[in-house]
Design a protein around this motif. Structure first.
Motif, PDB file in Angstrom:
ATOM      1  N   ASN A 187       3.820  -9.397   1.942  1.00 61.96           N
ATOM      2  CA  ASN A 187       4.860  -8.410   1.664  1.00 61.96           C
ATOM      3  C   ASN A 187       6.196  -8.827   2.250  1.00 61.96           C
ATOM      4  O   ASN A 187       7.236  -8.715   1.600  1.00 61.96           O
ATOM      5  CB  ASN A 187       4.464  -7.040   2.223  1.00 61.96           C
ATOM      6  CG  ASN A 187       3.611  -6.265   1.244  1.00 61.96           C
ATOM      7  OD1 ASN A 187       3.891  -6.254   0.060  1.00 61.96           O
ATOM      8  ND2 ASN A 187       2.555  -5.648   1.739  1.00 61.96           N
ATOM      9  N   PHE A 188       6.180  -9.312   3.494  1.00 62.47           N
ATOM     10  CA  PHE A 188       7.462  -9.644   4.102  1.00 62.47           C
ATOM     11  C   PHE A 188       8.004 -10.972   3.610  1.00 62.47           C
ATOM     12  O   PHE A 188       9.220 -11.152   3.531  1.00 62.47           O
ATOM     13  CB  PHE A 188       7.372  -9.547   5.615  1.00 62.47           C
ATOM     14  CG  PHE A 188       7.285  -8.117   6.031  1.00 62.47           C
ATOM     15  CD1 PHE A 188       8.420  -7.322   5.994  1.00 62.47           C
ATOM     16  CD2 PHE A 188       6.088  -7.523   6.343  1.00 62.47           C
ATOM     17  CE1 PHE A 188       8.354  -5.980   6.294  1.00 62.47           C
ATOM     18  CE2 PHE A 188       6.008  -6.181   6.651  1.00 62.47           C
ATOM     19  CZ  PHE A 188       7.144  -5.409   6.632  1.00 62.47           C
ATOM     20  N   SER A 248      -5.145  -6.905   6.777  1.00 63.06           N
ATOM     21  CA  SER A 248      -3.819  -6.359   7.070  1.00 63.06           C
ATOM     22  C   SER A 248      -2.818  -7.469   7.333  1.00 63.06           C
ATOM     23  O   SER A 248      -1.673  -7.406   6.881  1.00 63.06           O
ATOM     24  CB  SER A 248      -3.888  -5.425   8.279  1.00 63.06           C
ATOM     25  OG  SER A 248      -4.731  -4.348   7.986  1.00 63.06           O
ATOM     26  N   ASP A 301       9.648  -9.844   0.377  1.00 64.38           N
ATOM     27  CA  ASP A 301      10.937  -9.201   0.660  1.00 64.38           C
ATOM     28  C   ASP A 301      11.983 -10.236   1.025  1.00 64.38           C
ATOM     29  O   ASP A 301      13.131 -10.176   0.573  1.00 64.38           O
ATOM     30  CB  ASP A 301      10.784  -8.219   1.833  1.00 64.38           C
ATOM     31  CG  ASP A 301      10.324  -6.856   1.358  1.00 64.38           C
ATOM     32  OD1 ASP A 301      10.196  -6.672   0.137  1.00 64.38           O
ATOM     33  OD2 ASP A 301      10.095  -5.985   2.217  1.00 64.38           O
ATOM     34  N   CYS A 357       0.828  -2.132   5.614  1.00 64.04           N
ATOM     35  CA  CYS A 357      -0.097  -3.271   5.647  1.00 64.04           C
ATOM     36  C   CYS A 357      -1.544  -2.876   5.937  1.00 64.04           C
ATOM     37  O   CYS A 357      -2.445  -3.668   5.705  1.00 64.04           O
ATOM     38  CB  CYS A 357       0.362  -4.293   6.666  1.00 64.04           C
ATOM     39  SG  CYS A 357       1.984  -4.921   6.269  1.00 64.04           S
ATOM     40  N   ILE A 358      -1.765  -1.684   6.493  1.00 61.50           N
ATOM     41  CA  ILE A 358      -3.146  -1.301   6.788  1.00 61.50           C
ATOM     42  C   ILE A 358      -3.663  -0.450   5.646  1.00 61.50           C
ATOM     43  O   ILE A 358      -3.208   0.664   5.437  1.00 61.50           O
ATOM     44  CB  ILE A 358      -3.220  -0.525   8.118  1.00 61.50           C
ATOM     45  CG1 ILE A 358      -2.648  -1.384   9.248  1.00 61.50           C
ATOM     46  CG2 ILE A 358      -4.658  -0.130   8.425  1.00 61.50           C
ATOM     47  CD1 ILE A 358      -2.568  -0.679  10.573  1.00 61.50           C
ATOM     48  N   PRO A 359      -4.609  -0.966   4.855  1.00 58.22           N
ATOM     49  CA  PRO A 359      -5.109  -0.202   3.707  1.00 58.22           C
ATOM     50  C   PRO A 359      -5.820   1.067   4.163  1.00 58.22           C
ATOM     51  O   PRO A 359      -6.340   1.124   5.282  1.00 58.22           O
ATOM     52  CB  PRO A 359      -6.102  -1.156   3.035  1.00 58.22           C
ATOM     53  CG  PRO A 359      -6.063  -2.419   3.776  1.00 58.22           C
ATOM     54  CD  PRO A 359      -5.275  -2.255   5.011  1.00 58.22           C
ATOM     55  N   LEU A 404      11.294 -12.093   9.924  1.00 57.04           N
ATOM     56  CA  LEU A 404      10.054 -11.475   9.454  1.00 57.04           C
ATOM     57  C   LEU A 404       9.399 -12.320   8.366  1.00 57.04           C
ATOM     58  O   LEU A 404       8.192 -12.527   8.365  1.00 57.04           O
ATOM     59  CB  LEU A 404      10.345 -10.083   8.899  1.00 57.04           C
ATOM     60  CG  LEU A 404      10.196  -8.929   9.871  1.00 57.04           C
ATOM     61  CD1 LEU A 404      10.570  -7.627   9.184  1.00 57.04           C
ATOM     62  CD2 LEU A 404       8.781  -8.865  10.395  1.00 57.04           C
ATOM     63  N   LEU A 418      -1.784  -8.997   4.043  1.00 57.82           N
ATOM     64  CA  LEU A 418      -0.884  -8.110   3.297  1.00 57.82           C
ATOM     65  C   LEU A 418       0.495  -8.112   3.943  1.00 57.82           C
ATOM     66  O   LEU A 418       1.515  -8.167   3.265  1.00 57.82           O
ATOM     67  CB  LEU A 418      -1.441  -6.684   3.275  1.00 57.82           C
ATOM     68  CG  LEU A 418      -2.761  -6.486   2.547  1.00 57.82           C
ATOM     69  CD1 LEU A 418      -3.241  -5.046   2.685  1.00 57.82           C
ATOM     70  CD2 LEU A 418      -2.603  -6.846   1.076  1.00 57.82           C
ATOM     71  N   PHE A 419       0.514  -8.077   5.284  1.00 62.14           N
ATOM     72  CA  PHE A 419       1.774  -8.112   6.023  1.00 62.14           C
ATOM     73  C   PHE A 419       2.560  -9.357   5.650  1.00 62.14           C
ATOM     74  O   PHE A 419       3.727  -9.289   5.264  1.00 62.14           O
ATOM     75  CB  PHE A 419       1.471  -8.093   7.529  1.00 62.14           C
ATOM     76  CG  PHE A 419       2.651  -8.387   8.405  1.00 62.14           C
ATOM     77  CD1 PHE A 419       3.461  -7.367   8.853  1.00 62.14           C
ATOM     78  CD2 PHE A 419       2.936  -9.681   8.785  1.00 62.14           C
ATOM     79  CE1 PHE A 419       4.553  -7.641   9.654  1.00 62.14           C
ATOM     80  CE2 PHE A 419       4.018  -9.965   9.587  1.00 62.14           C
ATOM     81  CZ  PHE A 419       4.835  -8.947  10.021  1.00 62.14           C
TER      82      PHE A 419
END
Lengths: 295, 305
Positions: free
Chosen positions: A278-279, A271, A282, B140-142, A31, A274-275
């Protein structure tokens, strides 16, 4: 990964092998690697893409208003005939700038504040951490909204405002690290050598706390980007004709029933970013600090 | 326990005083004012308005007066919407935000907790991957993307639910889902991690060895330990749902305090801003206290700390 010509237990300082170890663990985390690749694609496209495109973010193609995605306009056009592909990439540039600048501000404040508190200890530490506790009670989004509505809407001020409210957790993490590190022998040795405390702090303590700092920095960037998009969505951040993912999404929502791609493309871009962050964050946590590994 | 609560409540007062002070000087020292944009007003009238609201007094004097008013429970008049006082506006608007926040909390716990338990039940099977992939999406989806997408799908295409109203229960489904989704996703992940962690411990092996049913082992013995990180997250999450509903209120035209606050900030309605910040700060303090109490209940060792 390992170069067979090198001895298995190298004489080099342990730092190198820690980082190499961490990188090895990171590479096994699928991921996180997907996140890294996706992030690289988005960053490179955002920075380089607009130079190679035939369109600019504010050029209006009047014969092609609200056009669906096509070979000419990959992501279609908006109500003024502006190319959505270039506008999404321009928004990406804004997000990257805000993400890096605001995170840098929060990193600077948080690390210095936390390190000083943790290193000095005693009453100073107590007082400084009490201030952090109180600031934690301030509703962040609200402070950001006040700062942005009051002190103008320039991008630079958005950076500073966001960075100024996002440093608290970093300060706590760094303080904890410094507090436990300063009990170690190498710090006692440095003190015995008569080094000034600033040098001990910045040359010996902070570099040893770098792992958690890097992890939390990676996780701060998406939070900051999200806050920028949120403020821009509310009309408080980036102003027209500049584009940001937040403003593009806002424009897309207004016409989503007939022209859904105007919402989908910037939404997916935000998105996906952000994905990946974030991963990646992590994954870095698992790699740099296996004990706190969550899964 | 009672003394602990009282001690904590006593710390609220200085904390709130600091927050009021910071916010007061932050909004007052910034350029612009509530009546600066009304060009039709003459200099003379402007001075009269400012005198009426005590805005011409020295700043420290206004501050002292404001805090003295607070101690009497008086939040002052709204500068831009003088038909009601700030307290009255909050009394009208806040219950709406509170209602939305509570529904979102129900969504977050009601979906997040079972999803996390399901995922931890048989890790690395499809009952793990499916809820975890969904939670990835939730993180992840705001909400300002998710909300419009939900509207597009359920209200516009399927016409199952209304687009933007705030009256009947069915109007409240989409706003609550939108606001709660991200928190549900985090709760699911935290529950899964916490449960997987707890289920490897010795007392669980003992419980299994006693021949307890798997459901009892997981739900009765495992969950209690696994809930610690979830509860710790719930404090800021509940506060976030109650104070962070600006976008959701904007999307679904919910007449709550979030929308009110943004308008107040844009209009420099000083007293309204301060009143809203106070409400939000009290909420955050109360939720932190509630979380500490729940944690002490879940783990008796914390009660003596």
């Amino acid at each position: 990964m390992h170069d067979p010509t090198l001895p298995l237990t190298p004489d080099t300082d342990a730092g190198t092998s820690l980082w190499r170890d961490a990188f090895h663990r990171l590479r096994r985390n699928h991921l996180a690697m997907v996140g890294l690749v996706l992030l690289s694609i988005i960053v490179i496209l955002s920075i380089v893409g607009p130079w190679f495109s035939a369109h600019t973010f504010d050029a209006q193609d009047r014969d092609n208003r609200l056009a669906s995605p096509s070979a000419r306009h990959w992501f279609g056009t908006d109500h003024l005939g502006r190319d959505v592909f270039v506008r999404v990439l321009t928004g990406g540039r804004v997000s990257i700038q805000v993400g890096l600048a605001a995170t840098a501000v929060s990193l600077l404040i948080g690390v210095v504040y936390g390190a000083v508190a943790g290193f000095q200890g005693g009453r100073l530490d107590n007082g400084m951490m009490r201030i952090v506790d109180i600031l934690y009670t301030l509703p962040f989004t609200i402070v950001a909204i006040i700062l942005v509505t009051y002190f103008g809407r320039s991008l630079l001020l958005v950076f500073i405002a966001i960075g100024a409210v996002e440093w608290l957790t970093m300060a706590r993490i760094v303080r904890g690290q410094v507090q436990s590190l300063k009990e170690k022998e190498f710090v006692e040795a440095a003190m015995a050598m008569g080094l000034p405390w600033r040098r001990i702090l910045f040359r010996h303590l902070i570099p040893n706390a770098l792992g958690p700092i890097i992890v939390y920095t990676t996780l701060t960037i998406p939070r900051v980007m999200l806050l920028e998009a949120f403020l821009s969505y509310l009309g408080l951040g980036v102003q027209a004709p500049m584009s940001s993912w937040g403003t593009l999404i806002k424009e897309g929502v207004a016409v989503m029933e007939e022209y859904p791609w105007l919402l989908i493309f910037p939404g997916v871009a935000l998105s996906a970013t952000l994905f990946s962050l974030n991963f990646l964050g992590d994954g870095l946590r698992d790699a740099l600090d296996p004990r706190s590994s969550k899964d | 326990m009672g003394r602990f609560i009282l001690r904590r409540l006593a710390t609220f007062i200085p904390i709130l005083l600091v927050i009021v002070t910071l916010t007061f000087f932050l909004v007052r020292l910034a350029p612009g004012g509530p009546f600066a944009s009304e060009r039709a007003v003459s200099e003379e009238a402007l001075r009269q308005i400012e005198a009426h609201y005590n805005l011409d007094a020295p700043l420290w004097r206004q501050y002292v007066d404001y805090v003295a008013g607070l101690l009497r429970g008086d939040l002052g008049p709204s500068l831009k919407r003088p038909s009601r006082t700030v307290a009255e506006w909050i009394w009208i608007k806040f219950p709406v935000s509170l209602e939305l926040g509570l529904y979102a909390l129900i969504v977050a716990i009601g979906i997040g907790l079972p999803a996390g338990i399901l995922a931890a039940w048989r890790p690395n099977t499809w009952t793990d991957y499916l809820p975890m992939s969904l939670s990835m999406g939730g993180i992840c989806i705001p909400n300002f993307v998710l909300g419009p997408l939900l509207v597009l799908f359920f209200a516009v295409r399927l016409e199952w639910l209304p687009v933007a109203l705030w009256e009947t229960p069915s109007d409240k489904i989409l706003p609550a889902l939108t606001l709660g989704a991200m928190y549900a996703a985090y709760i699911a992940r935290l529950t899964r991690t916490g449960l997987l962690d707890t289920l490897t411990q010795d007392f669980i092996r003992t419980a299994r060895a006693k021949g307890l049913s798997e459901a009892r082992v997981v739900l009765r013995h495992g969950l209690r330990g696994a809930l610690q990180p979830v509860v710790a997250f719930l404090g800021p999450a509940a506060a976030g749902m109650l104070t962070g509903s600006f976008v959701v209120e904007d999307i679904f035209r919910v007449p709550g305090l979030g929308t009110e606050f943004i308008n107040a900030a844009l209009n420099r309605d000083y007293t309204m801003i301060l009143g809203a910040v106070l409400v939000f700060a009290v909420l955050i303090l109360v939720f932190n206290l509630v979380v500490d109490l729940i944690q002490a209940w879940l783990d008796p060792r914390l009660r003596h700390a």
